[in-house]
Design a protein around this motif. Sequence first.
Motif, PDB file in Angstrom:
ATOM      1  N   ASP A  54       0.806  -1.227   0.000  1.00 16.12           N
ATOM      2  CA  ASP A  54       0.000   0.000   0.000  1.00 16.12           C
ATOM      3  C   ASP A  54       0.836   1.272   0.000  1.00 16.12           C
ATOM      4  O   ASP A  54       0.407   2.284  -0.542  1.00 16.12           O
ATOM      5  CB  ASP A  54      -0.928   0.024   1.208  1.00 16.12           C
ATOM      6  CG  ASP A  54      -1.918  -1.130   1.215  1.00 16.12           C
ATOM      7  OD1 ASP A  54      -2.195  -1.668   0.133  1.00 16.12           O
ATOM      8  OD2 ASP A  54      -2.398  -1.484   2.294  1.00 16.12           O
ATOM      9  N   HIS A  55       2.000   1.241   0.599  1.00 20.00           N
ATOM     10  CA  HIS A  55       2.836   2.439   0.666  1.00 20.00           C
ATOM     11  C   HIS A  55       3.228   2.936  -0.724  1.00 20.00           C
ATOM     12  O   HIS A  55       3.456   4.125  -0.921  1.00 20.00           O
ATOM     13  CB  HIS A  55       4.098   2.167   1.489  1.00 20.00           C
ATOM     14  CG  HIS A  55       5.045   1.233   0.813  1.00 20.00           C
ATOM     15  ND1 HIS A  55       4.862  -0.128   0.815  1.00 20.00           N
ATOM     16  CD2 HIS A  55       6.141   1.484   0.078  1.00 20.00           C
ATOM     17  CE1 HIS A  55       5.835  -0.684   0.115  1.00 20.00           C
ATOM     18  NE2 HIS A  55       6.621   0.264  -0.338  1.00 20.00           N
ATOM     19  N   TYR A  56       3.283   2.045  -1.691  1.00 18.34           N
ATOM     20  CA  TYR A  56       3.784   2.406  -3.014  1.00 18.34           C
ATOM     21  C   TYR A  56       2.899   3.451  -3.715  1.00 18.34           C
ATOM     22  O   TYR A  56       3.402   4.280  -4.467  1.00 18.34           O
ATOM     23  CB  TYR A  56       3.943   1.169  -3.893  1.00 18.34           C
ATOM     24  CG  TYR A  56       4.566   1.495  -5.226  1.00 18.34           C
ATOM     25  CD1 TYR A  56       5.851   2.041  -5.284  1.00 18.34           C
ATOM     26  CD2 TYR A  56       3.885   1.296  -6.408  1.00 18.34           C
ATOM     27  CE1 TYR A  56       6.435   2.361  -6.500  1.00 18.34           C
ATOM     28  CE2 TYR A  56       4.460   1.608  -7.624  1.00 18.34           C
ATOM     29  CZ  TYR A  56       5.734   2.139  -7.666  1.00 18.34           C
ATOM     30  OH  TYR A  56       6.300   2.462  -8.856  1.00 18.34           O
ATOM     31  N   ASN A  57       1.607   3.446  -3.442  1.00 15.43           N
ATOM     32  CA  ASN A  57       0.743   4.459  -4.066  1.00 15.43           C
ATOM     33  C   ASN A  57       1.105   5.867  -3.617  1.00 15.43           C
ATOM     34  O   ASN A  57       0.932   6.821  -4.365  1.00 15.43           O
ATOM     35  CB  ASN A  57      -0.729   4.142  -3.789  1.00 15.43           C
ATOM     36  CG  ASN A  57      -1.181   2.956  -4.594  1.00 15.43           C
ATOM     37  OD1 ASN A  57      -1.027   2.923  -5.804  1.00 15.43           O
ATOM     38  ND2 ASN A  57      -1.694   1.947  -3.924  1.00 15.43           N
ATOM     39  N   PHE A  58       1.630   6.009  -2.424  1.00 16.85           N
ATOM     40  CA  PHE A  58       2.132   7.307  -1.971  1.00 16.85           C
ATOM     41  C   PHE A  58       3.481   7.595  -2.620  1.00 16.85           C
ATOM     42  O   PHE A  58       3.735   8.693  -3.106  1.00 16.85           O
ATOM     43  CB  PHE A  58       2.268   7.330  -0.443  1.00 16.85           C
ATOM     44  CG  PHE A  58       0.947   7.248   0.261  1.00 16.85           C
ATOM     45  CD1 PHE A  58       0.173   8.377   0.445  1.00 16.85           C
ATOM     46  CD2 PHE A  58       0.483   6.023   0.740  1.00 16.85           C
ATOM     47  CE1 PHE A  58      -1.046   8.303   1.095  1.00 16.85           C
ATOM     48  CE2 PHE A  58      -0.735   5.940   1.383  1.00 16.85           C
ATOM     49  CZ  PHE A  58      -1.512   7.076   1.566  1.00 16.85           C
ATOM     50  N   ALA A  59       4.353   6.598  -2.627  1.00 12.32           N
ATOM     51  CA  ALA A  59       5.697   6.764  -3.200  1.00 12.32           C
ATOM     52  C   ALA A  59       5.633   7.164  -4.673  1.00 12.32           C
ATOM     53  O   ALA A  59       6.432   7.990  -5.127  1.00 12.32           O
ATOM     54  CB  ALA A  59       6.502   5.481  -3.033  1.00 12.32           C
ATOM     55  N   LYS A  60       4.684   6.609  -5.407  1.00  7.53           N
ATOM     56  CA  LYS A  60       4.533   6.955  -6.838  1.00  7.53           C
ATOM     57  C   LYS A  60       4.277   8.446  -7.019  1.00  7.53           C
ATOM     58  O   LYS A  60       4.596   9.002  -8.059  1.00  7.53           O
ATOM     59  CB  LYS A  60       3.365   6.185  -7.472  1.00  7.53           C
ATOM     60  CG  LYS A  60       3.660   4.761  -7.777  1.00  7.53           C
ATOM     61  CD  LYS A  60       2.603   4.107  -8.662  1.00  7.53           C
ATOM     62  CE  LYS A  60       1.191   4.299  -8.181  1.00  7.53           C
ATOM     63  NZ  LYS A  60       0.209   3.461  -8.912  1.00  7.53           N
ATOM     64  N   LYS A  61       3.699   9.061  -6.028  1.00  2.00           N
ATOM     65  CA  LYS A  61       3.382  10.495  -6.097  1.00  2.00           C
ATOM     66  C   LYS A  61       4.474  11.354  -5.455  1.00  2.00           C
ATOM     67  O   LYS A  61       4.279  12.539  -5.222  1.00  2.00           O
ATOM     68  CB  LYS A  61       2.030  10.755  -5.457  1.00  2.00           C
ATOM     69  CG  LYS A  61       0.896  10.043  -6.181  1.00  2.00           C
ATOM     70  CD  LYS A  61      -0.441  10.398  -5.615  1.00  2.00           C
ATOM     71  CE  LYS A  61      -1.569   9.658  -6.279  1.00  2.00           C
ATOM     72  NZ  LYS A  61      -1.693   9.809  -7.694  1.00  2.00           N
ATOM     73  N   GLY A  62       5.620  10.719  -5.138  1.00  2.51           N
ATOM     74  CA  GLY A  62       6.741  11.457  -4.584  1.00  2.51           C
ATOM     75  C   GLY A  62       6.678  11.688  -3.082  1.00  2.51           C
ATOM     76  O   GLY A  62       7.453  12.468  -2.543  1.00  2.51           O
ATOM     77  N   ILE A  63       5.759  11.033  -2.398  1.00  5.64           N
ATOM     78  CA  ILE A  63       5.622  11.183  -0.954  1.00  5.64           C
ATOM     79  C   ILE A  63       6.561  10.180  -0.275  1.00  5.64           C
ATOM     80  O   ILE A  63       6.463   8.974  -0.530  1.00  5.64           O
ATOM     81  CB  ILE A  63       4.164  10.939  -0.515  1.00  5.64           C
ATOM     82  CG1 ILE A  63       3.252  11.970  -1.183  1.00  5.64           C
ATOM     83  CG2 ILE A  63       4.042  10.966   1.006  1.00  5.64           C
ATOM     84  CD1 ILE A  63       1.775  11.689  -1.037  1.00  5.64           C
ATOM     85  N   PRO A  64       7.462  10.642   0.574  1.00  3.12           N
ATOM     86  CA  PRO A  64       8.380   9.714   1.255  1.00  3.12           C
ATOM     87  C   PRO A  64       7.625   8.677   2.087  1.00  3.12           C
ATOM     88  O   PRO A  64       6.625   8.990   2.733  1.00  3.12           O
ATOM     89  CB  PRO A  64       9.221  10.632   2.145  1.00  3.12           C
ATOM     90  CG  PRO A  64       9.173  11.959   1.467  1.00  3.12           C
ATOM     91  CD  PRO A  64       7.783  12.043   0.897  1.00  3.12           C
ATOM     92  N   VAL A  65       8.116   7.451   2.065  1.00  2.00           N
ATOM     93  CA  VAL A  65       7.477   6.337   2.764  1.00  2.00           C
ATOM     94  C   VAL A  65       8.529   5.500   3.484  1.00  2.00           C
ATOM     95  O   VAL A  65       9.726   5.626   3.227  1.00  2.00           O
ATOM     96  CB  VAL A  65       6.712   5.419   1.781  1.00  2.00           C
ATOM     97  CG1 VAL A  65       5.601   6.173   1.079  1.00  2.00           C
ATOM     98  CG2 VAL A  65       7.661   4.791   0.761  1.00  2.00           C
ATOM     99  N   VAL A  66       8.041   4.631   4.360  1.00  2.00           N
ATOM    100  CA  VAL A  66       8.857   3.564   4.934  1.00  2.00           C
ATOM    101  C   VAL A  66       7.949   2.343   5.041  1.00  2.00           C
ATOM    102  O   VAL A  66       6.754   2.460   5.340  1.00  2.00           O
ATOM    103  CB  VAL A  66       9.470   3.933   6.307  1.00  2.00           C
ATOM    104  CG1 VAL A  66       8.403   4.176   7.351  1.00  2.00           C
ATOM    105  CG2 VAL A  66      10.464   2.876   6.755  1.00  2.00           C
ATOM    106  N   PHE A  67       8.508   1.189   4.778  1.00  6.92           N
ATOM    107  CA  PHE A  67       7.762  -0.063   4.831  1.00  6.92           C
ATOM    108  C   PHE A  67       8.590  -1.079   5.598  1.00  6.92           C
ATOM    109  O   PHE A  67       9.709  -1.407   5.200  1.00  6.92           O
ATOM    110  CB  PHE A  67       7.469  -0.558   3.412  1.00  6.92           C
ATOM    111  CG  PHE A  67       6.748  -1.877   3.338  1.00  6.92           C
ATOM    112  CD1 PHE A  67       5.467  -2.020   3.849  1.00  6.92           C
ATOM    113  CD2 PHE A  67       7.343  -2.970   2.725  1.00  6.92           C
ATOM    114  CE1 PHE A  67       4.795  -3.236   3.763  1.00  6.92           C
ATOM    115  CE2 PHE A  67       6.677  -4.184   2.634  1.00  6.92           C
ATOM    116  CZ  PHE A  67       5.400  -4.319   3.142  1.00  6.92           C
ATOM    117  N   PHE A  68       8.067  -1.540   6.737  1.00  6.81           N
ATOM    118  CA  PHE A  68       8.718  -2.561   7.553  1.00  6.81           C
ATOM    119  C   PHE A  68       8.105  -3.909   7.215  1.00  6.81           C
ATOM    120  O   PHE A  68       6.888  -4.037   7.115  1.00  6.81           O
ATOM    121  CB  PHE A  68       8.496  -2.296   9.045  1.00  6.81           C
ATOM    122  CG  PHE A  68       8.948  -0.944   9.502  1.00  6.81           C
ATOM    123  CD1 PHE A  68      10.286  -0.600   9.473  1.00  6.81           C
ATOM    124  CD2 PHE A  68       8.035  -0.010   9.957  1.00  6.81           C
ATOM    125  CE1 PHE A  68      10.714   0.645   9.905  1.00  6.81           C
ATOM    126  CE2 PHE A  68       8.445   1.236  10.397  1.00  6.81           C
ATOM    127  CZ  PHE A  68       9.784   1.569  10.364  1.00  6.81           C
TER     128      PHE A  68
END
Length: 122
Positions: A54-68
């Motif tokens: 799910d984090h990837y949809n934010f990352a695609k828009k340039g929003i920094p993410v972290v996924f554990f």
Amino acid sequence: MIGRSGPESGPDEVTVTPSHGHRMFSTIVQDAARYGERLGVTFTSGDKYYERSDHYNFAKKGIPVVFFCNGEHEDYHQVSDHADKLDPRKMQTIARLAFWTGWTVANADEKPRTLGPRSDWK
């Protein structure tokens, strides 16, 4: 996927993406690494999972993410993946890591930013 150990992460390890070598490594992951060190957690690269949750949809828009993540194990997405195989101590540690990382982002004076590849997690 934070309660098991397996080939990609031991009892005191967690896979994380974006890793320090990833082009989207960010201040969020950097902060998480600092908390991880305090909690006795070692990070390993989980970059092969970067586009898989799910984090990837934010990352695609340039929003920094972290996924554990713990990575995959022999019971991954199988009916044999039962609660008795969970490591409660590891779950608690990773939940604390996620909480403190989120708390830091929520209370920071600046928005998270992408740092790009680095030589280490900090």
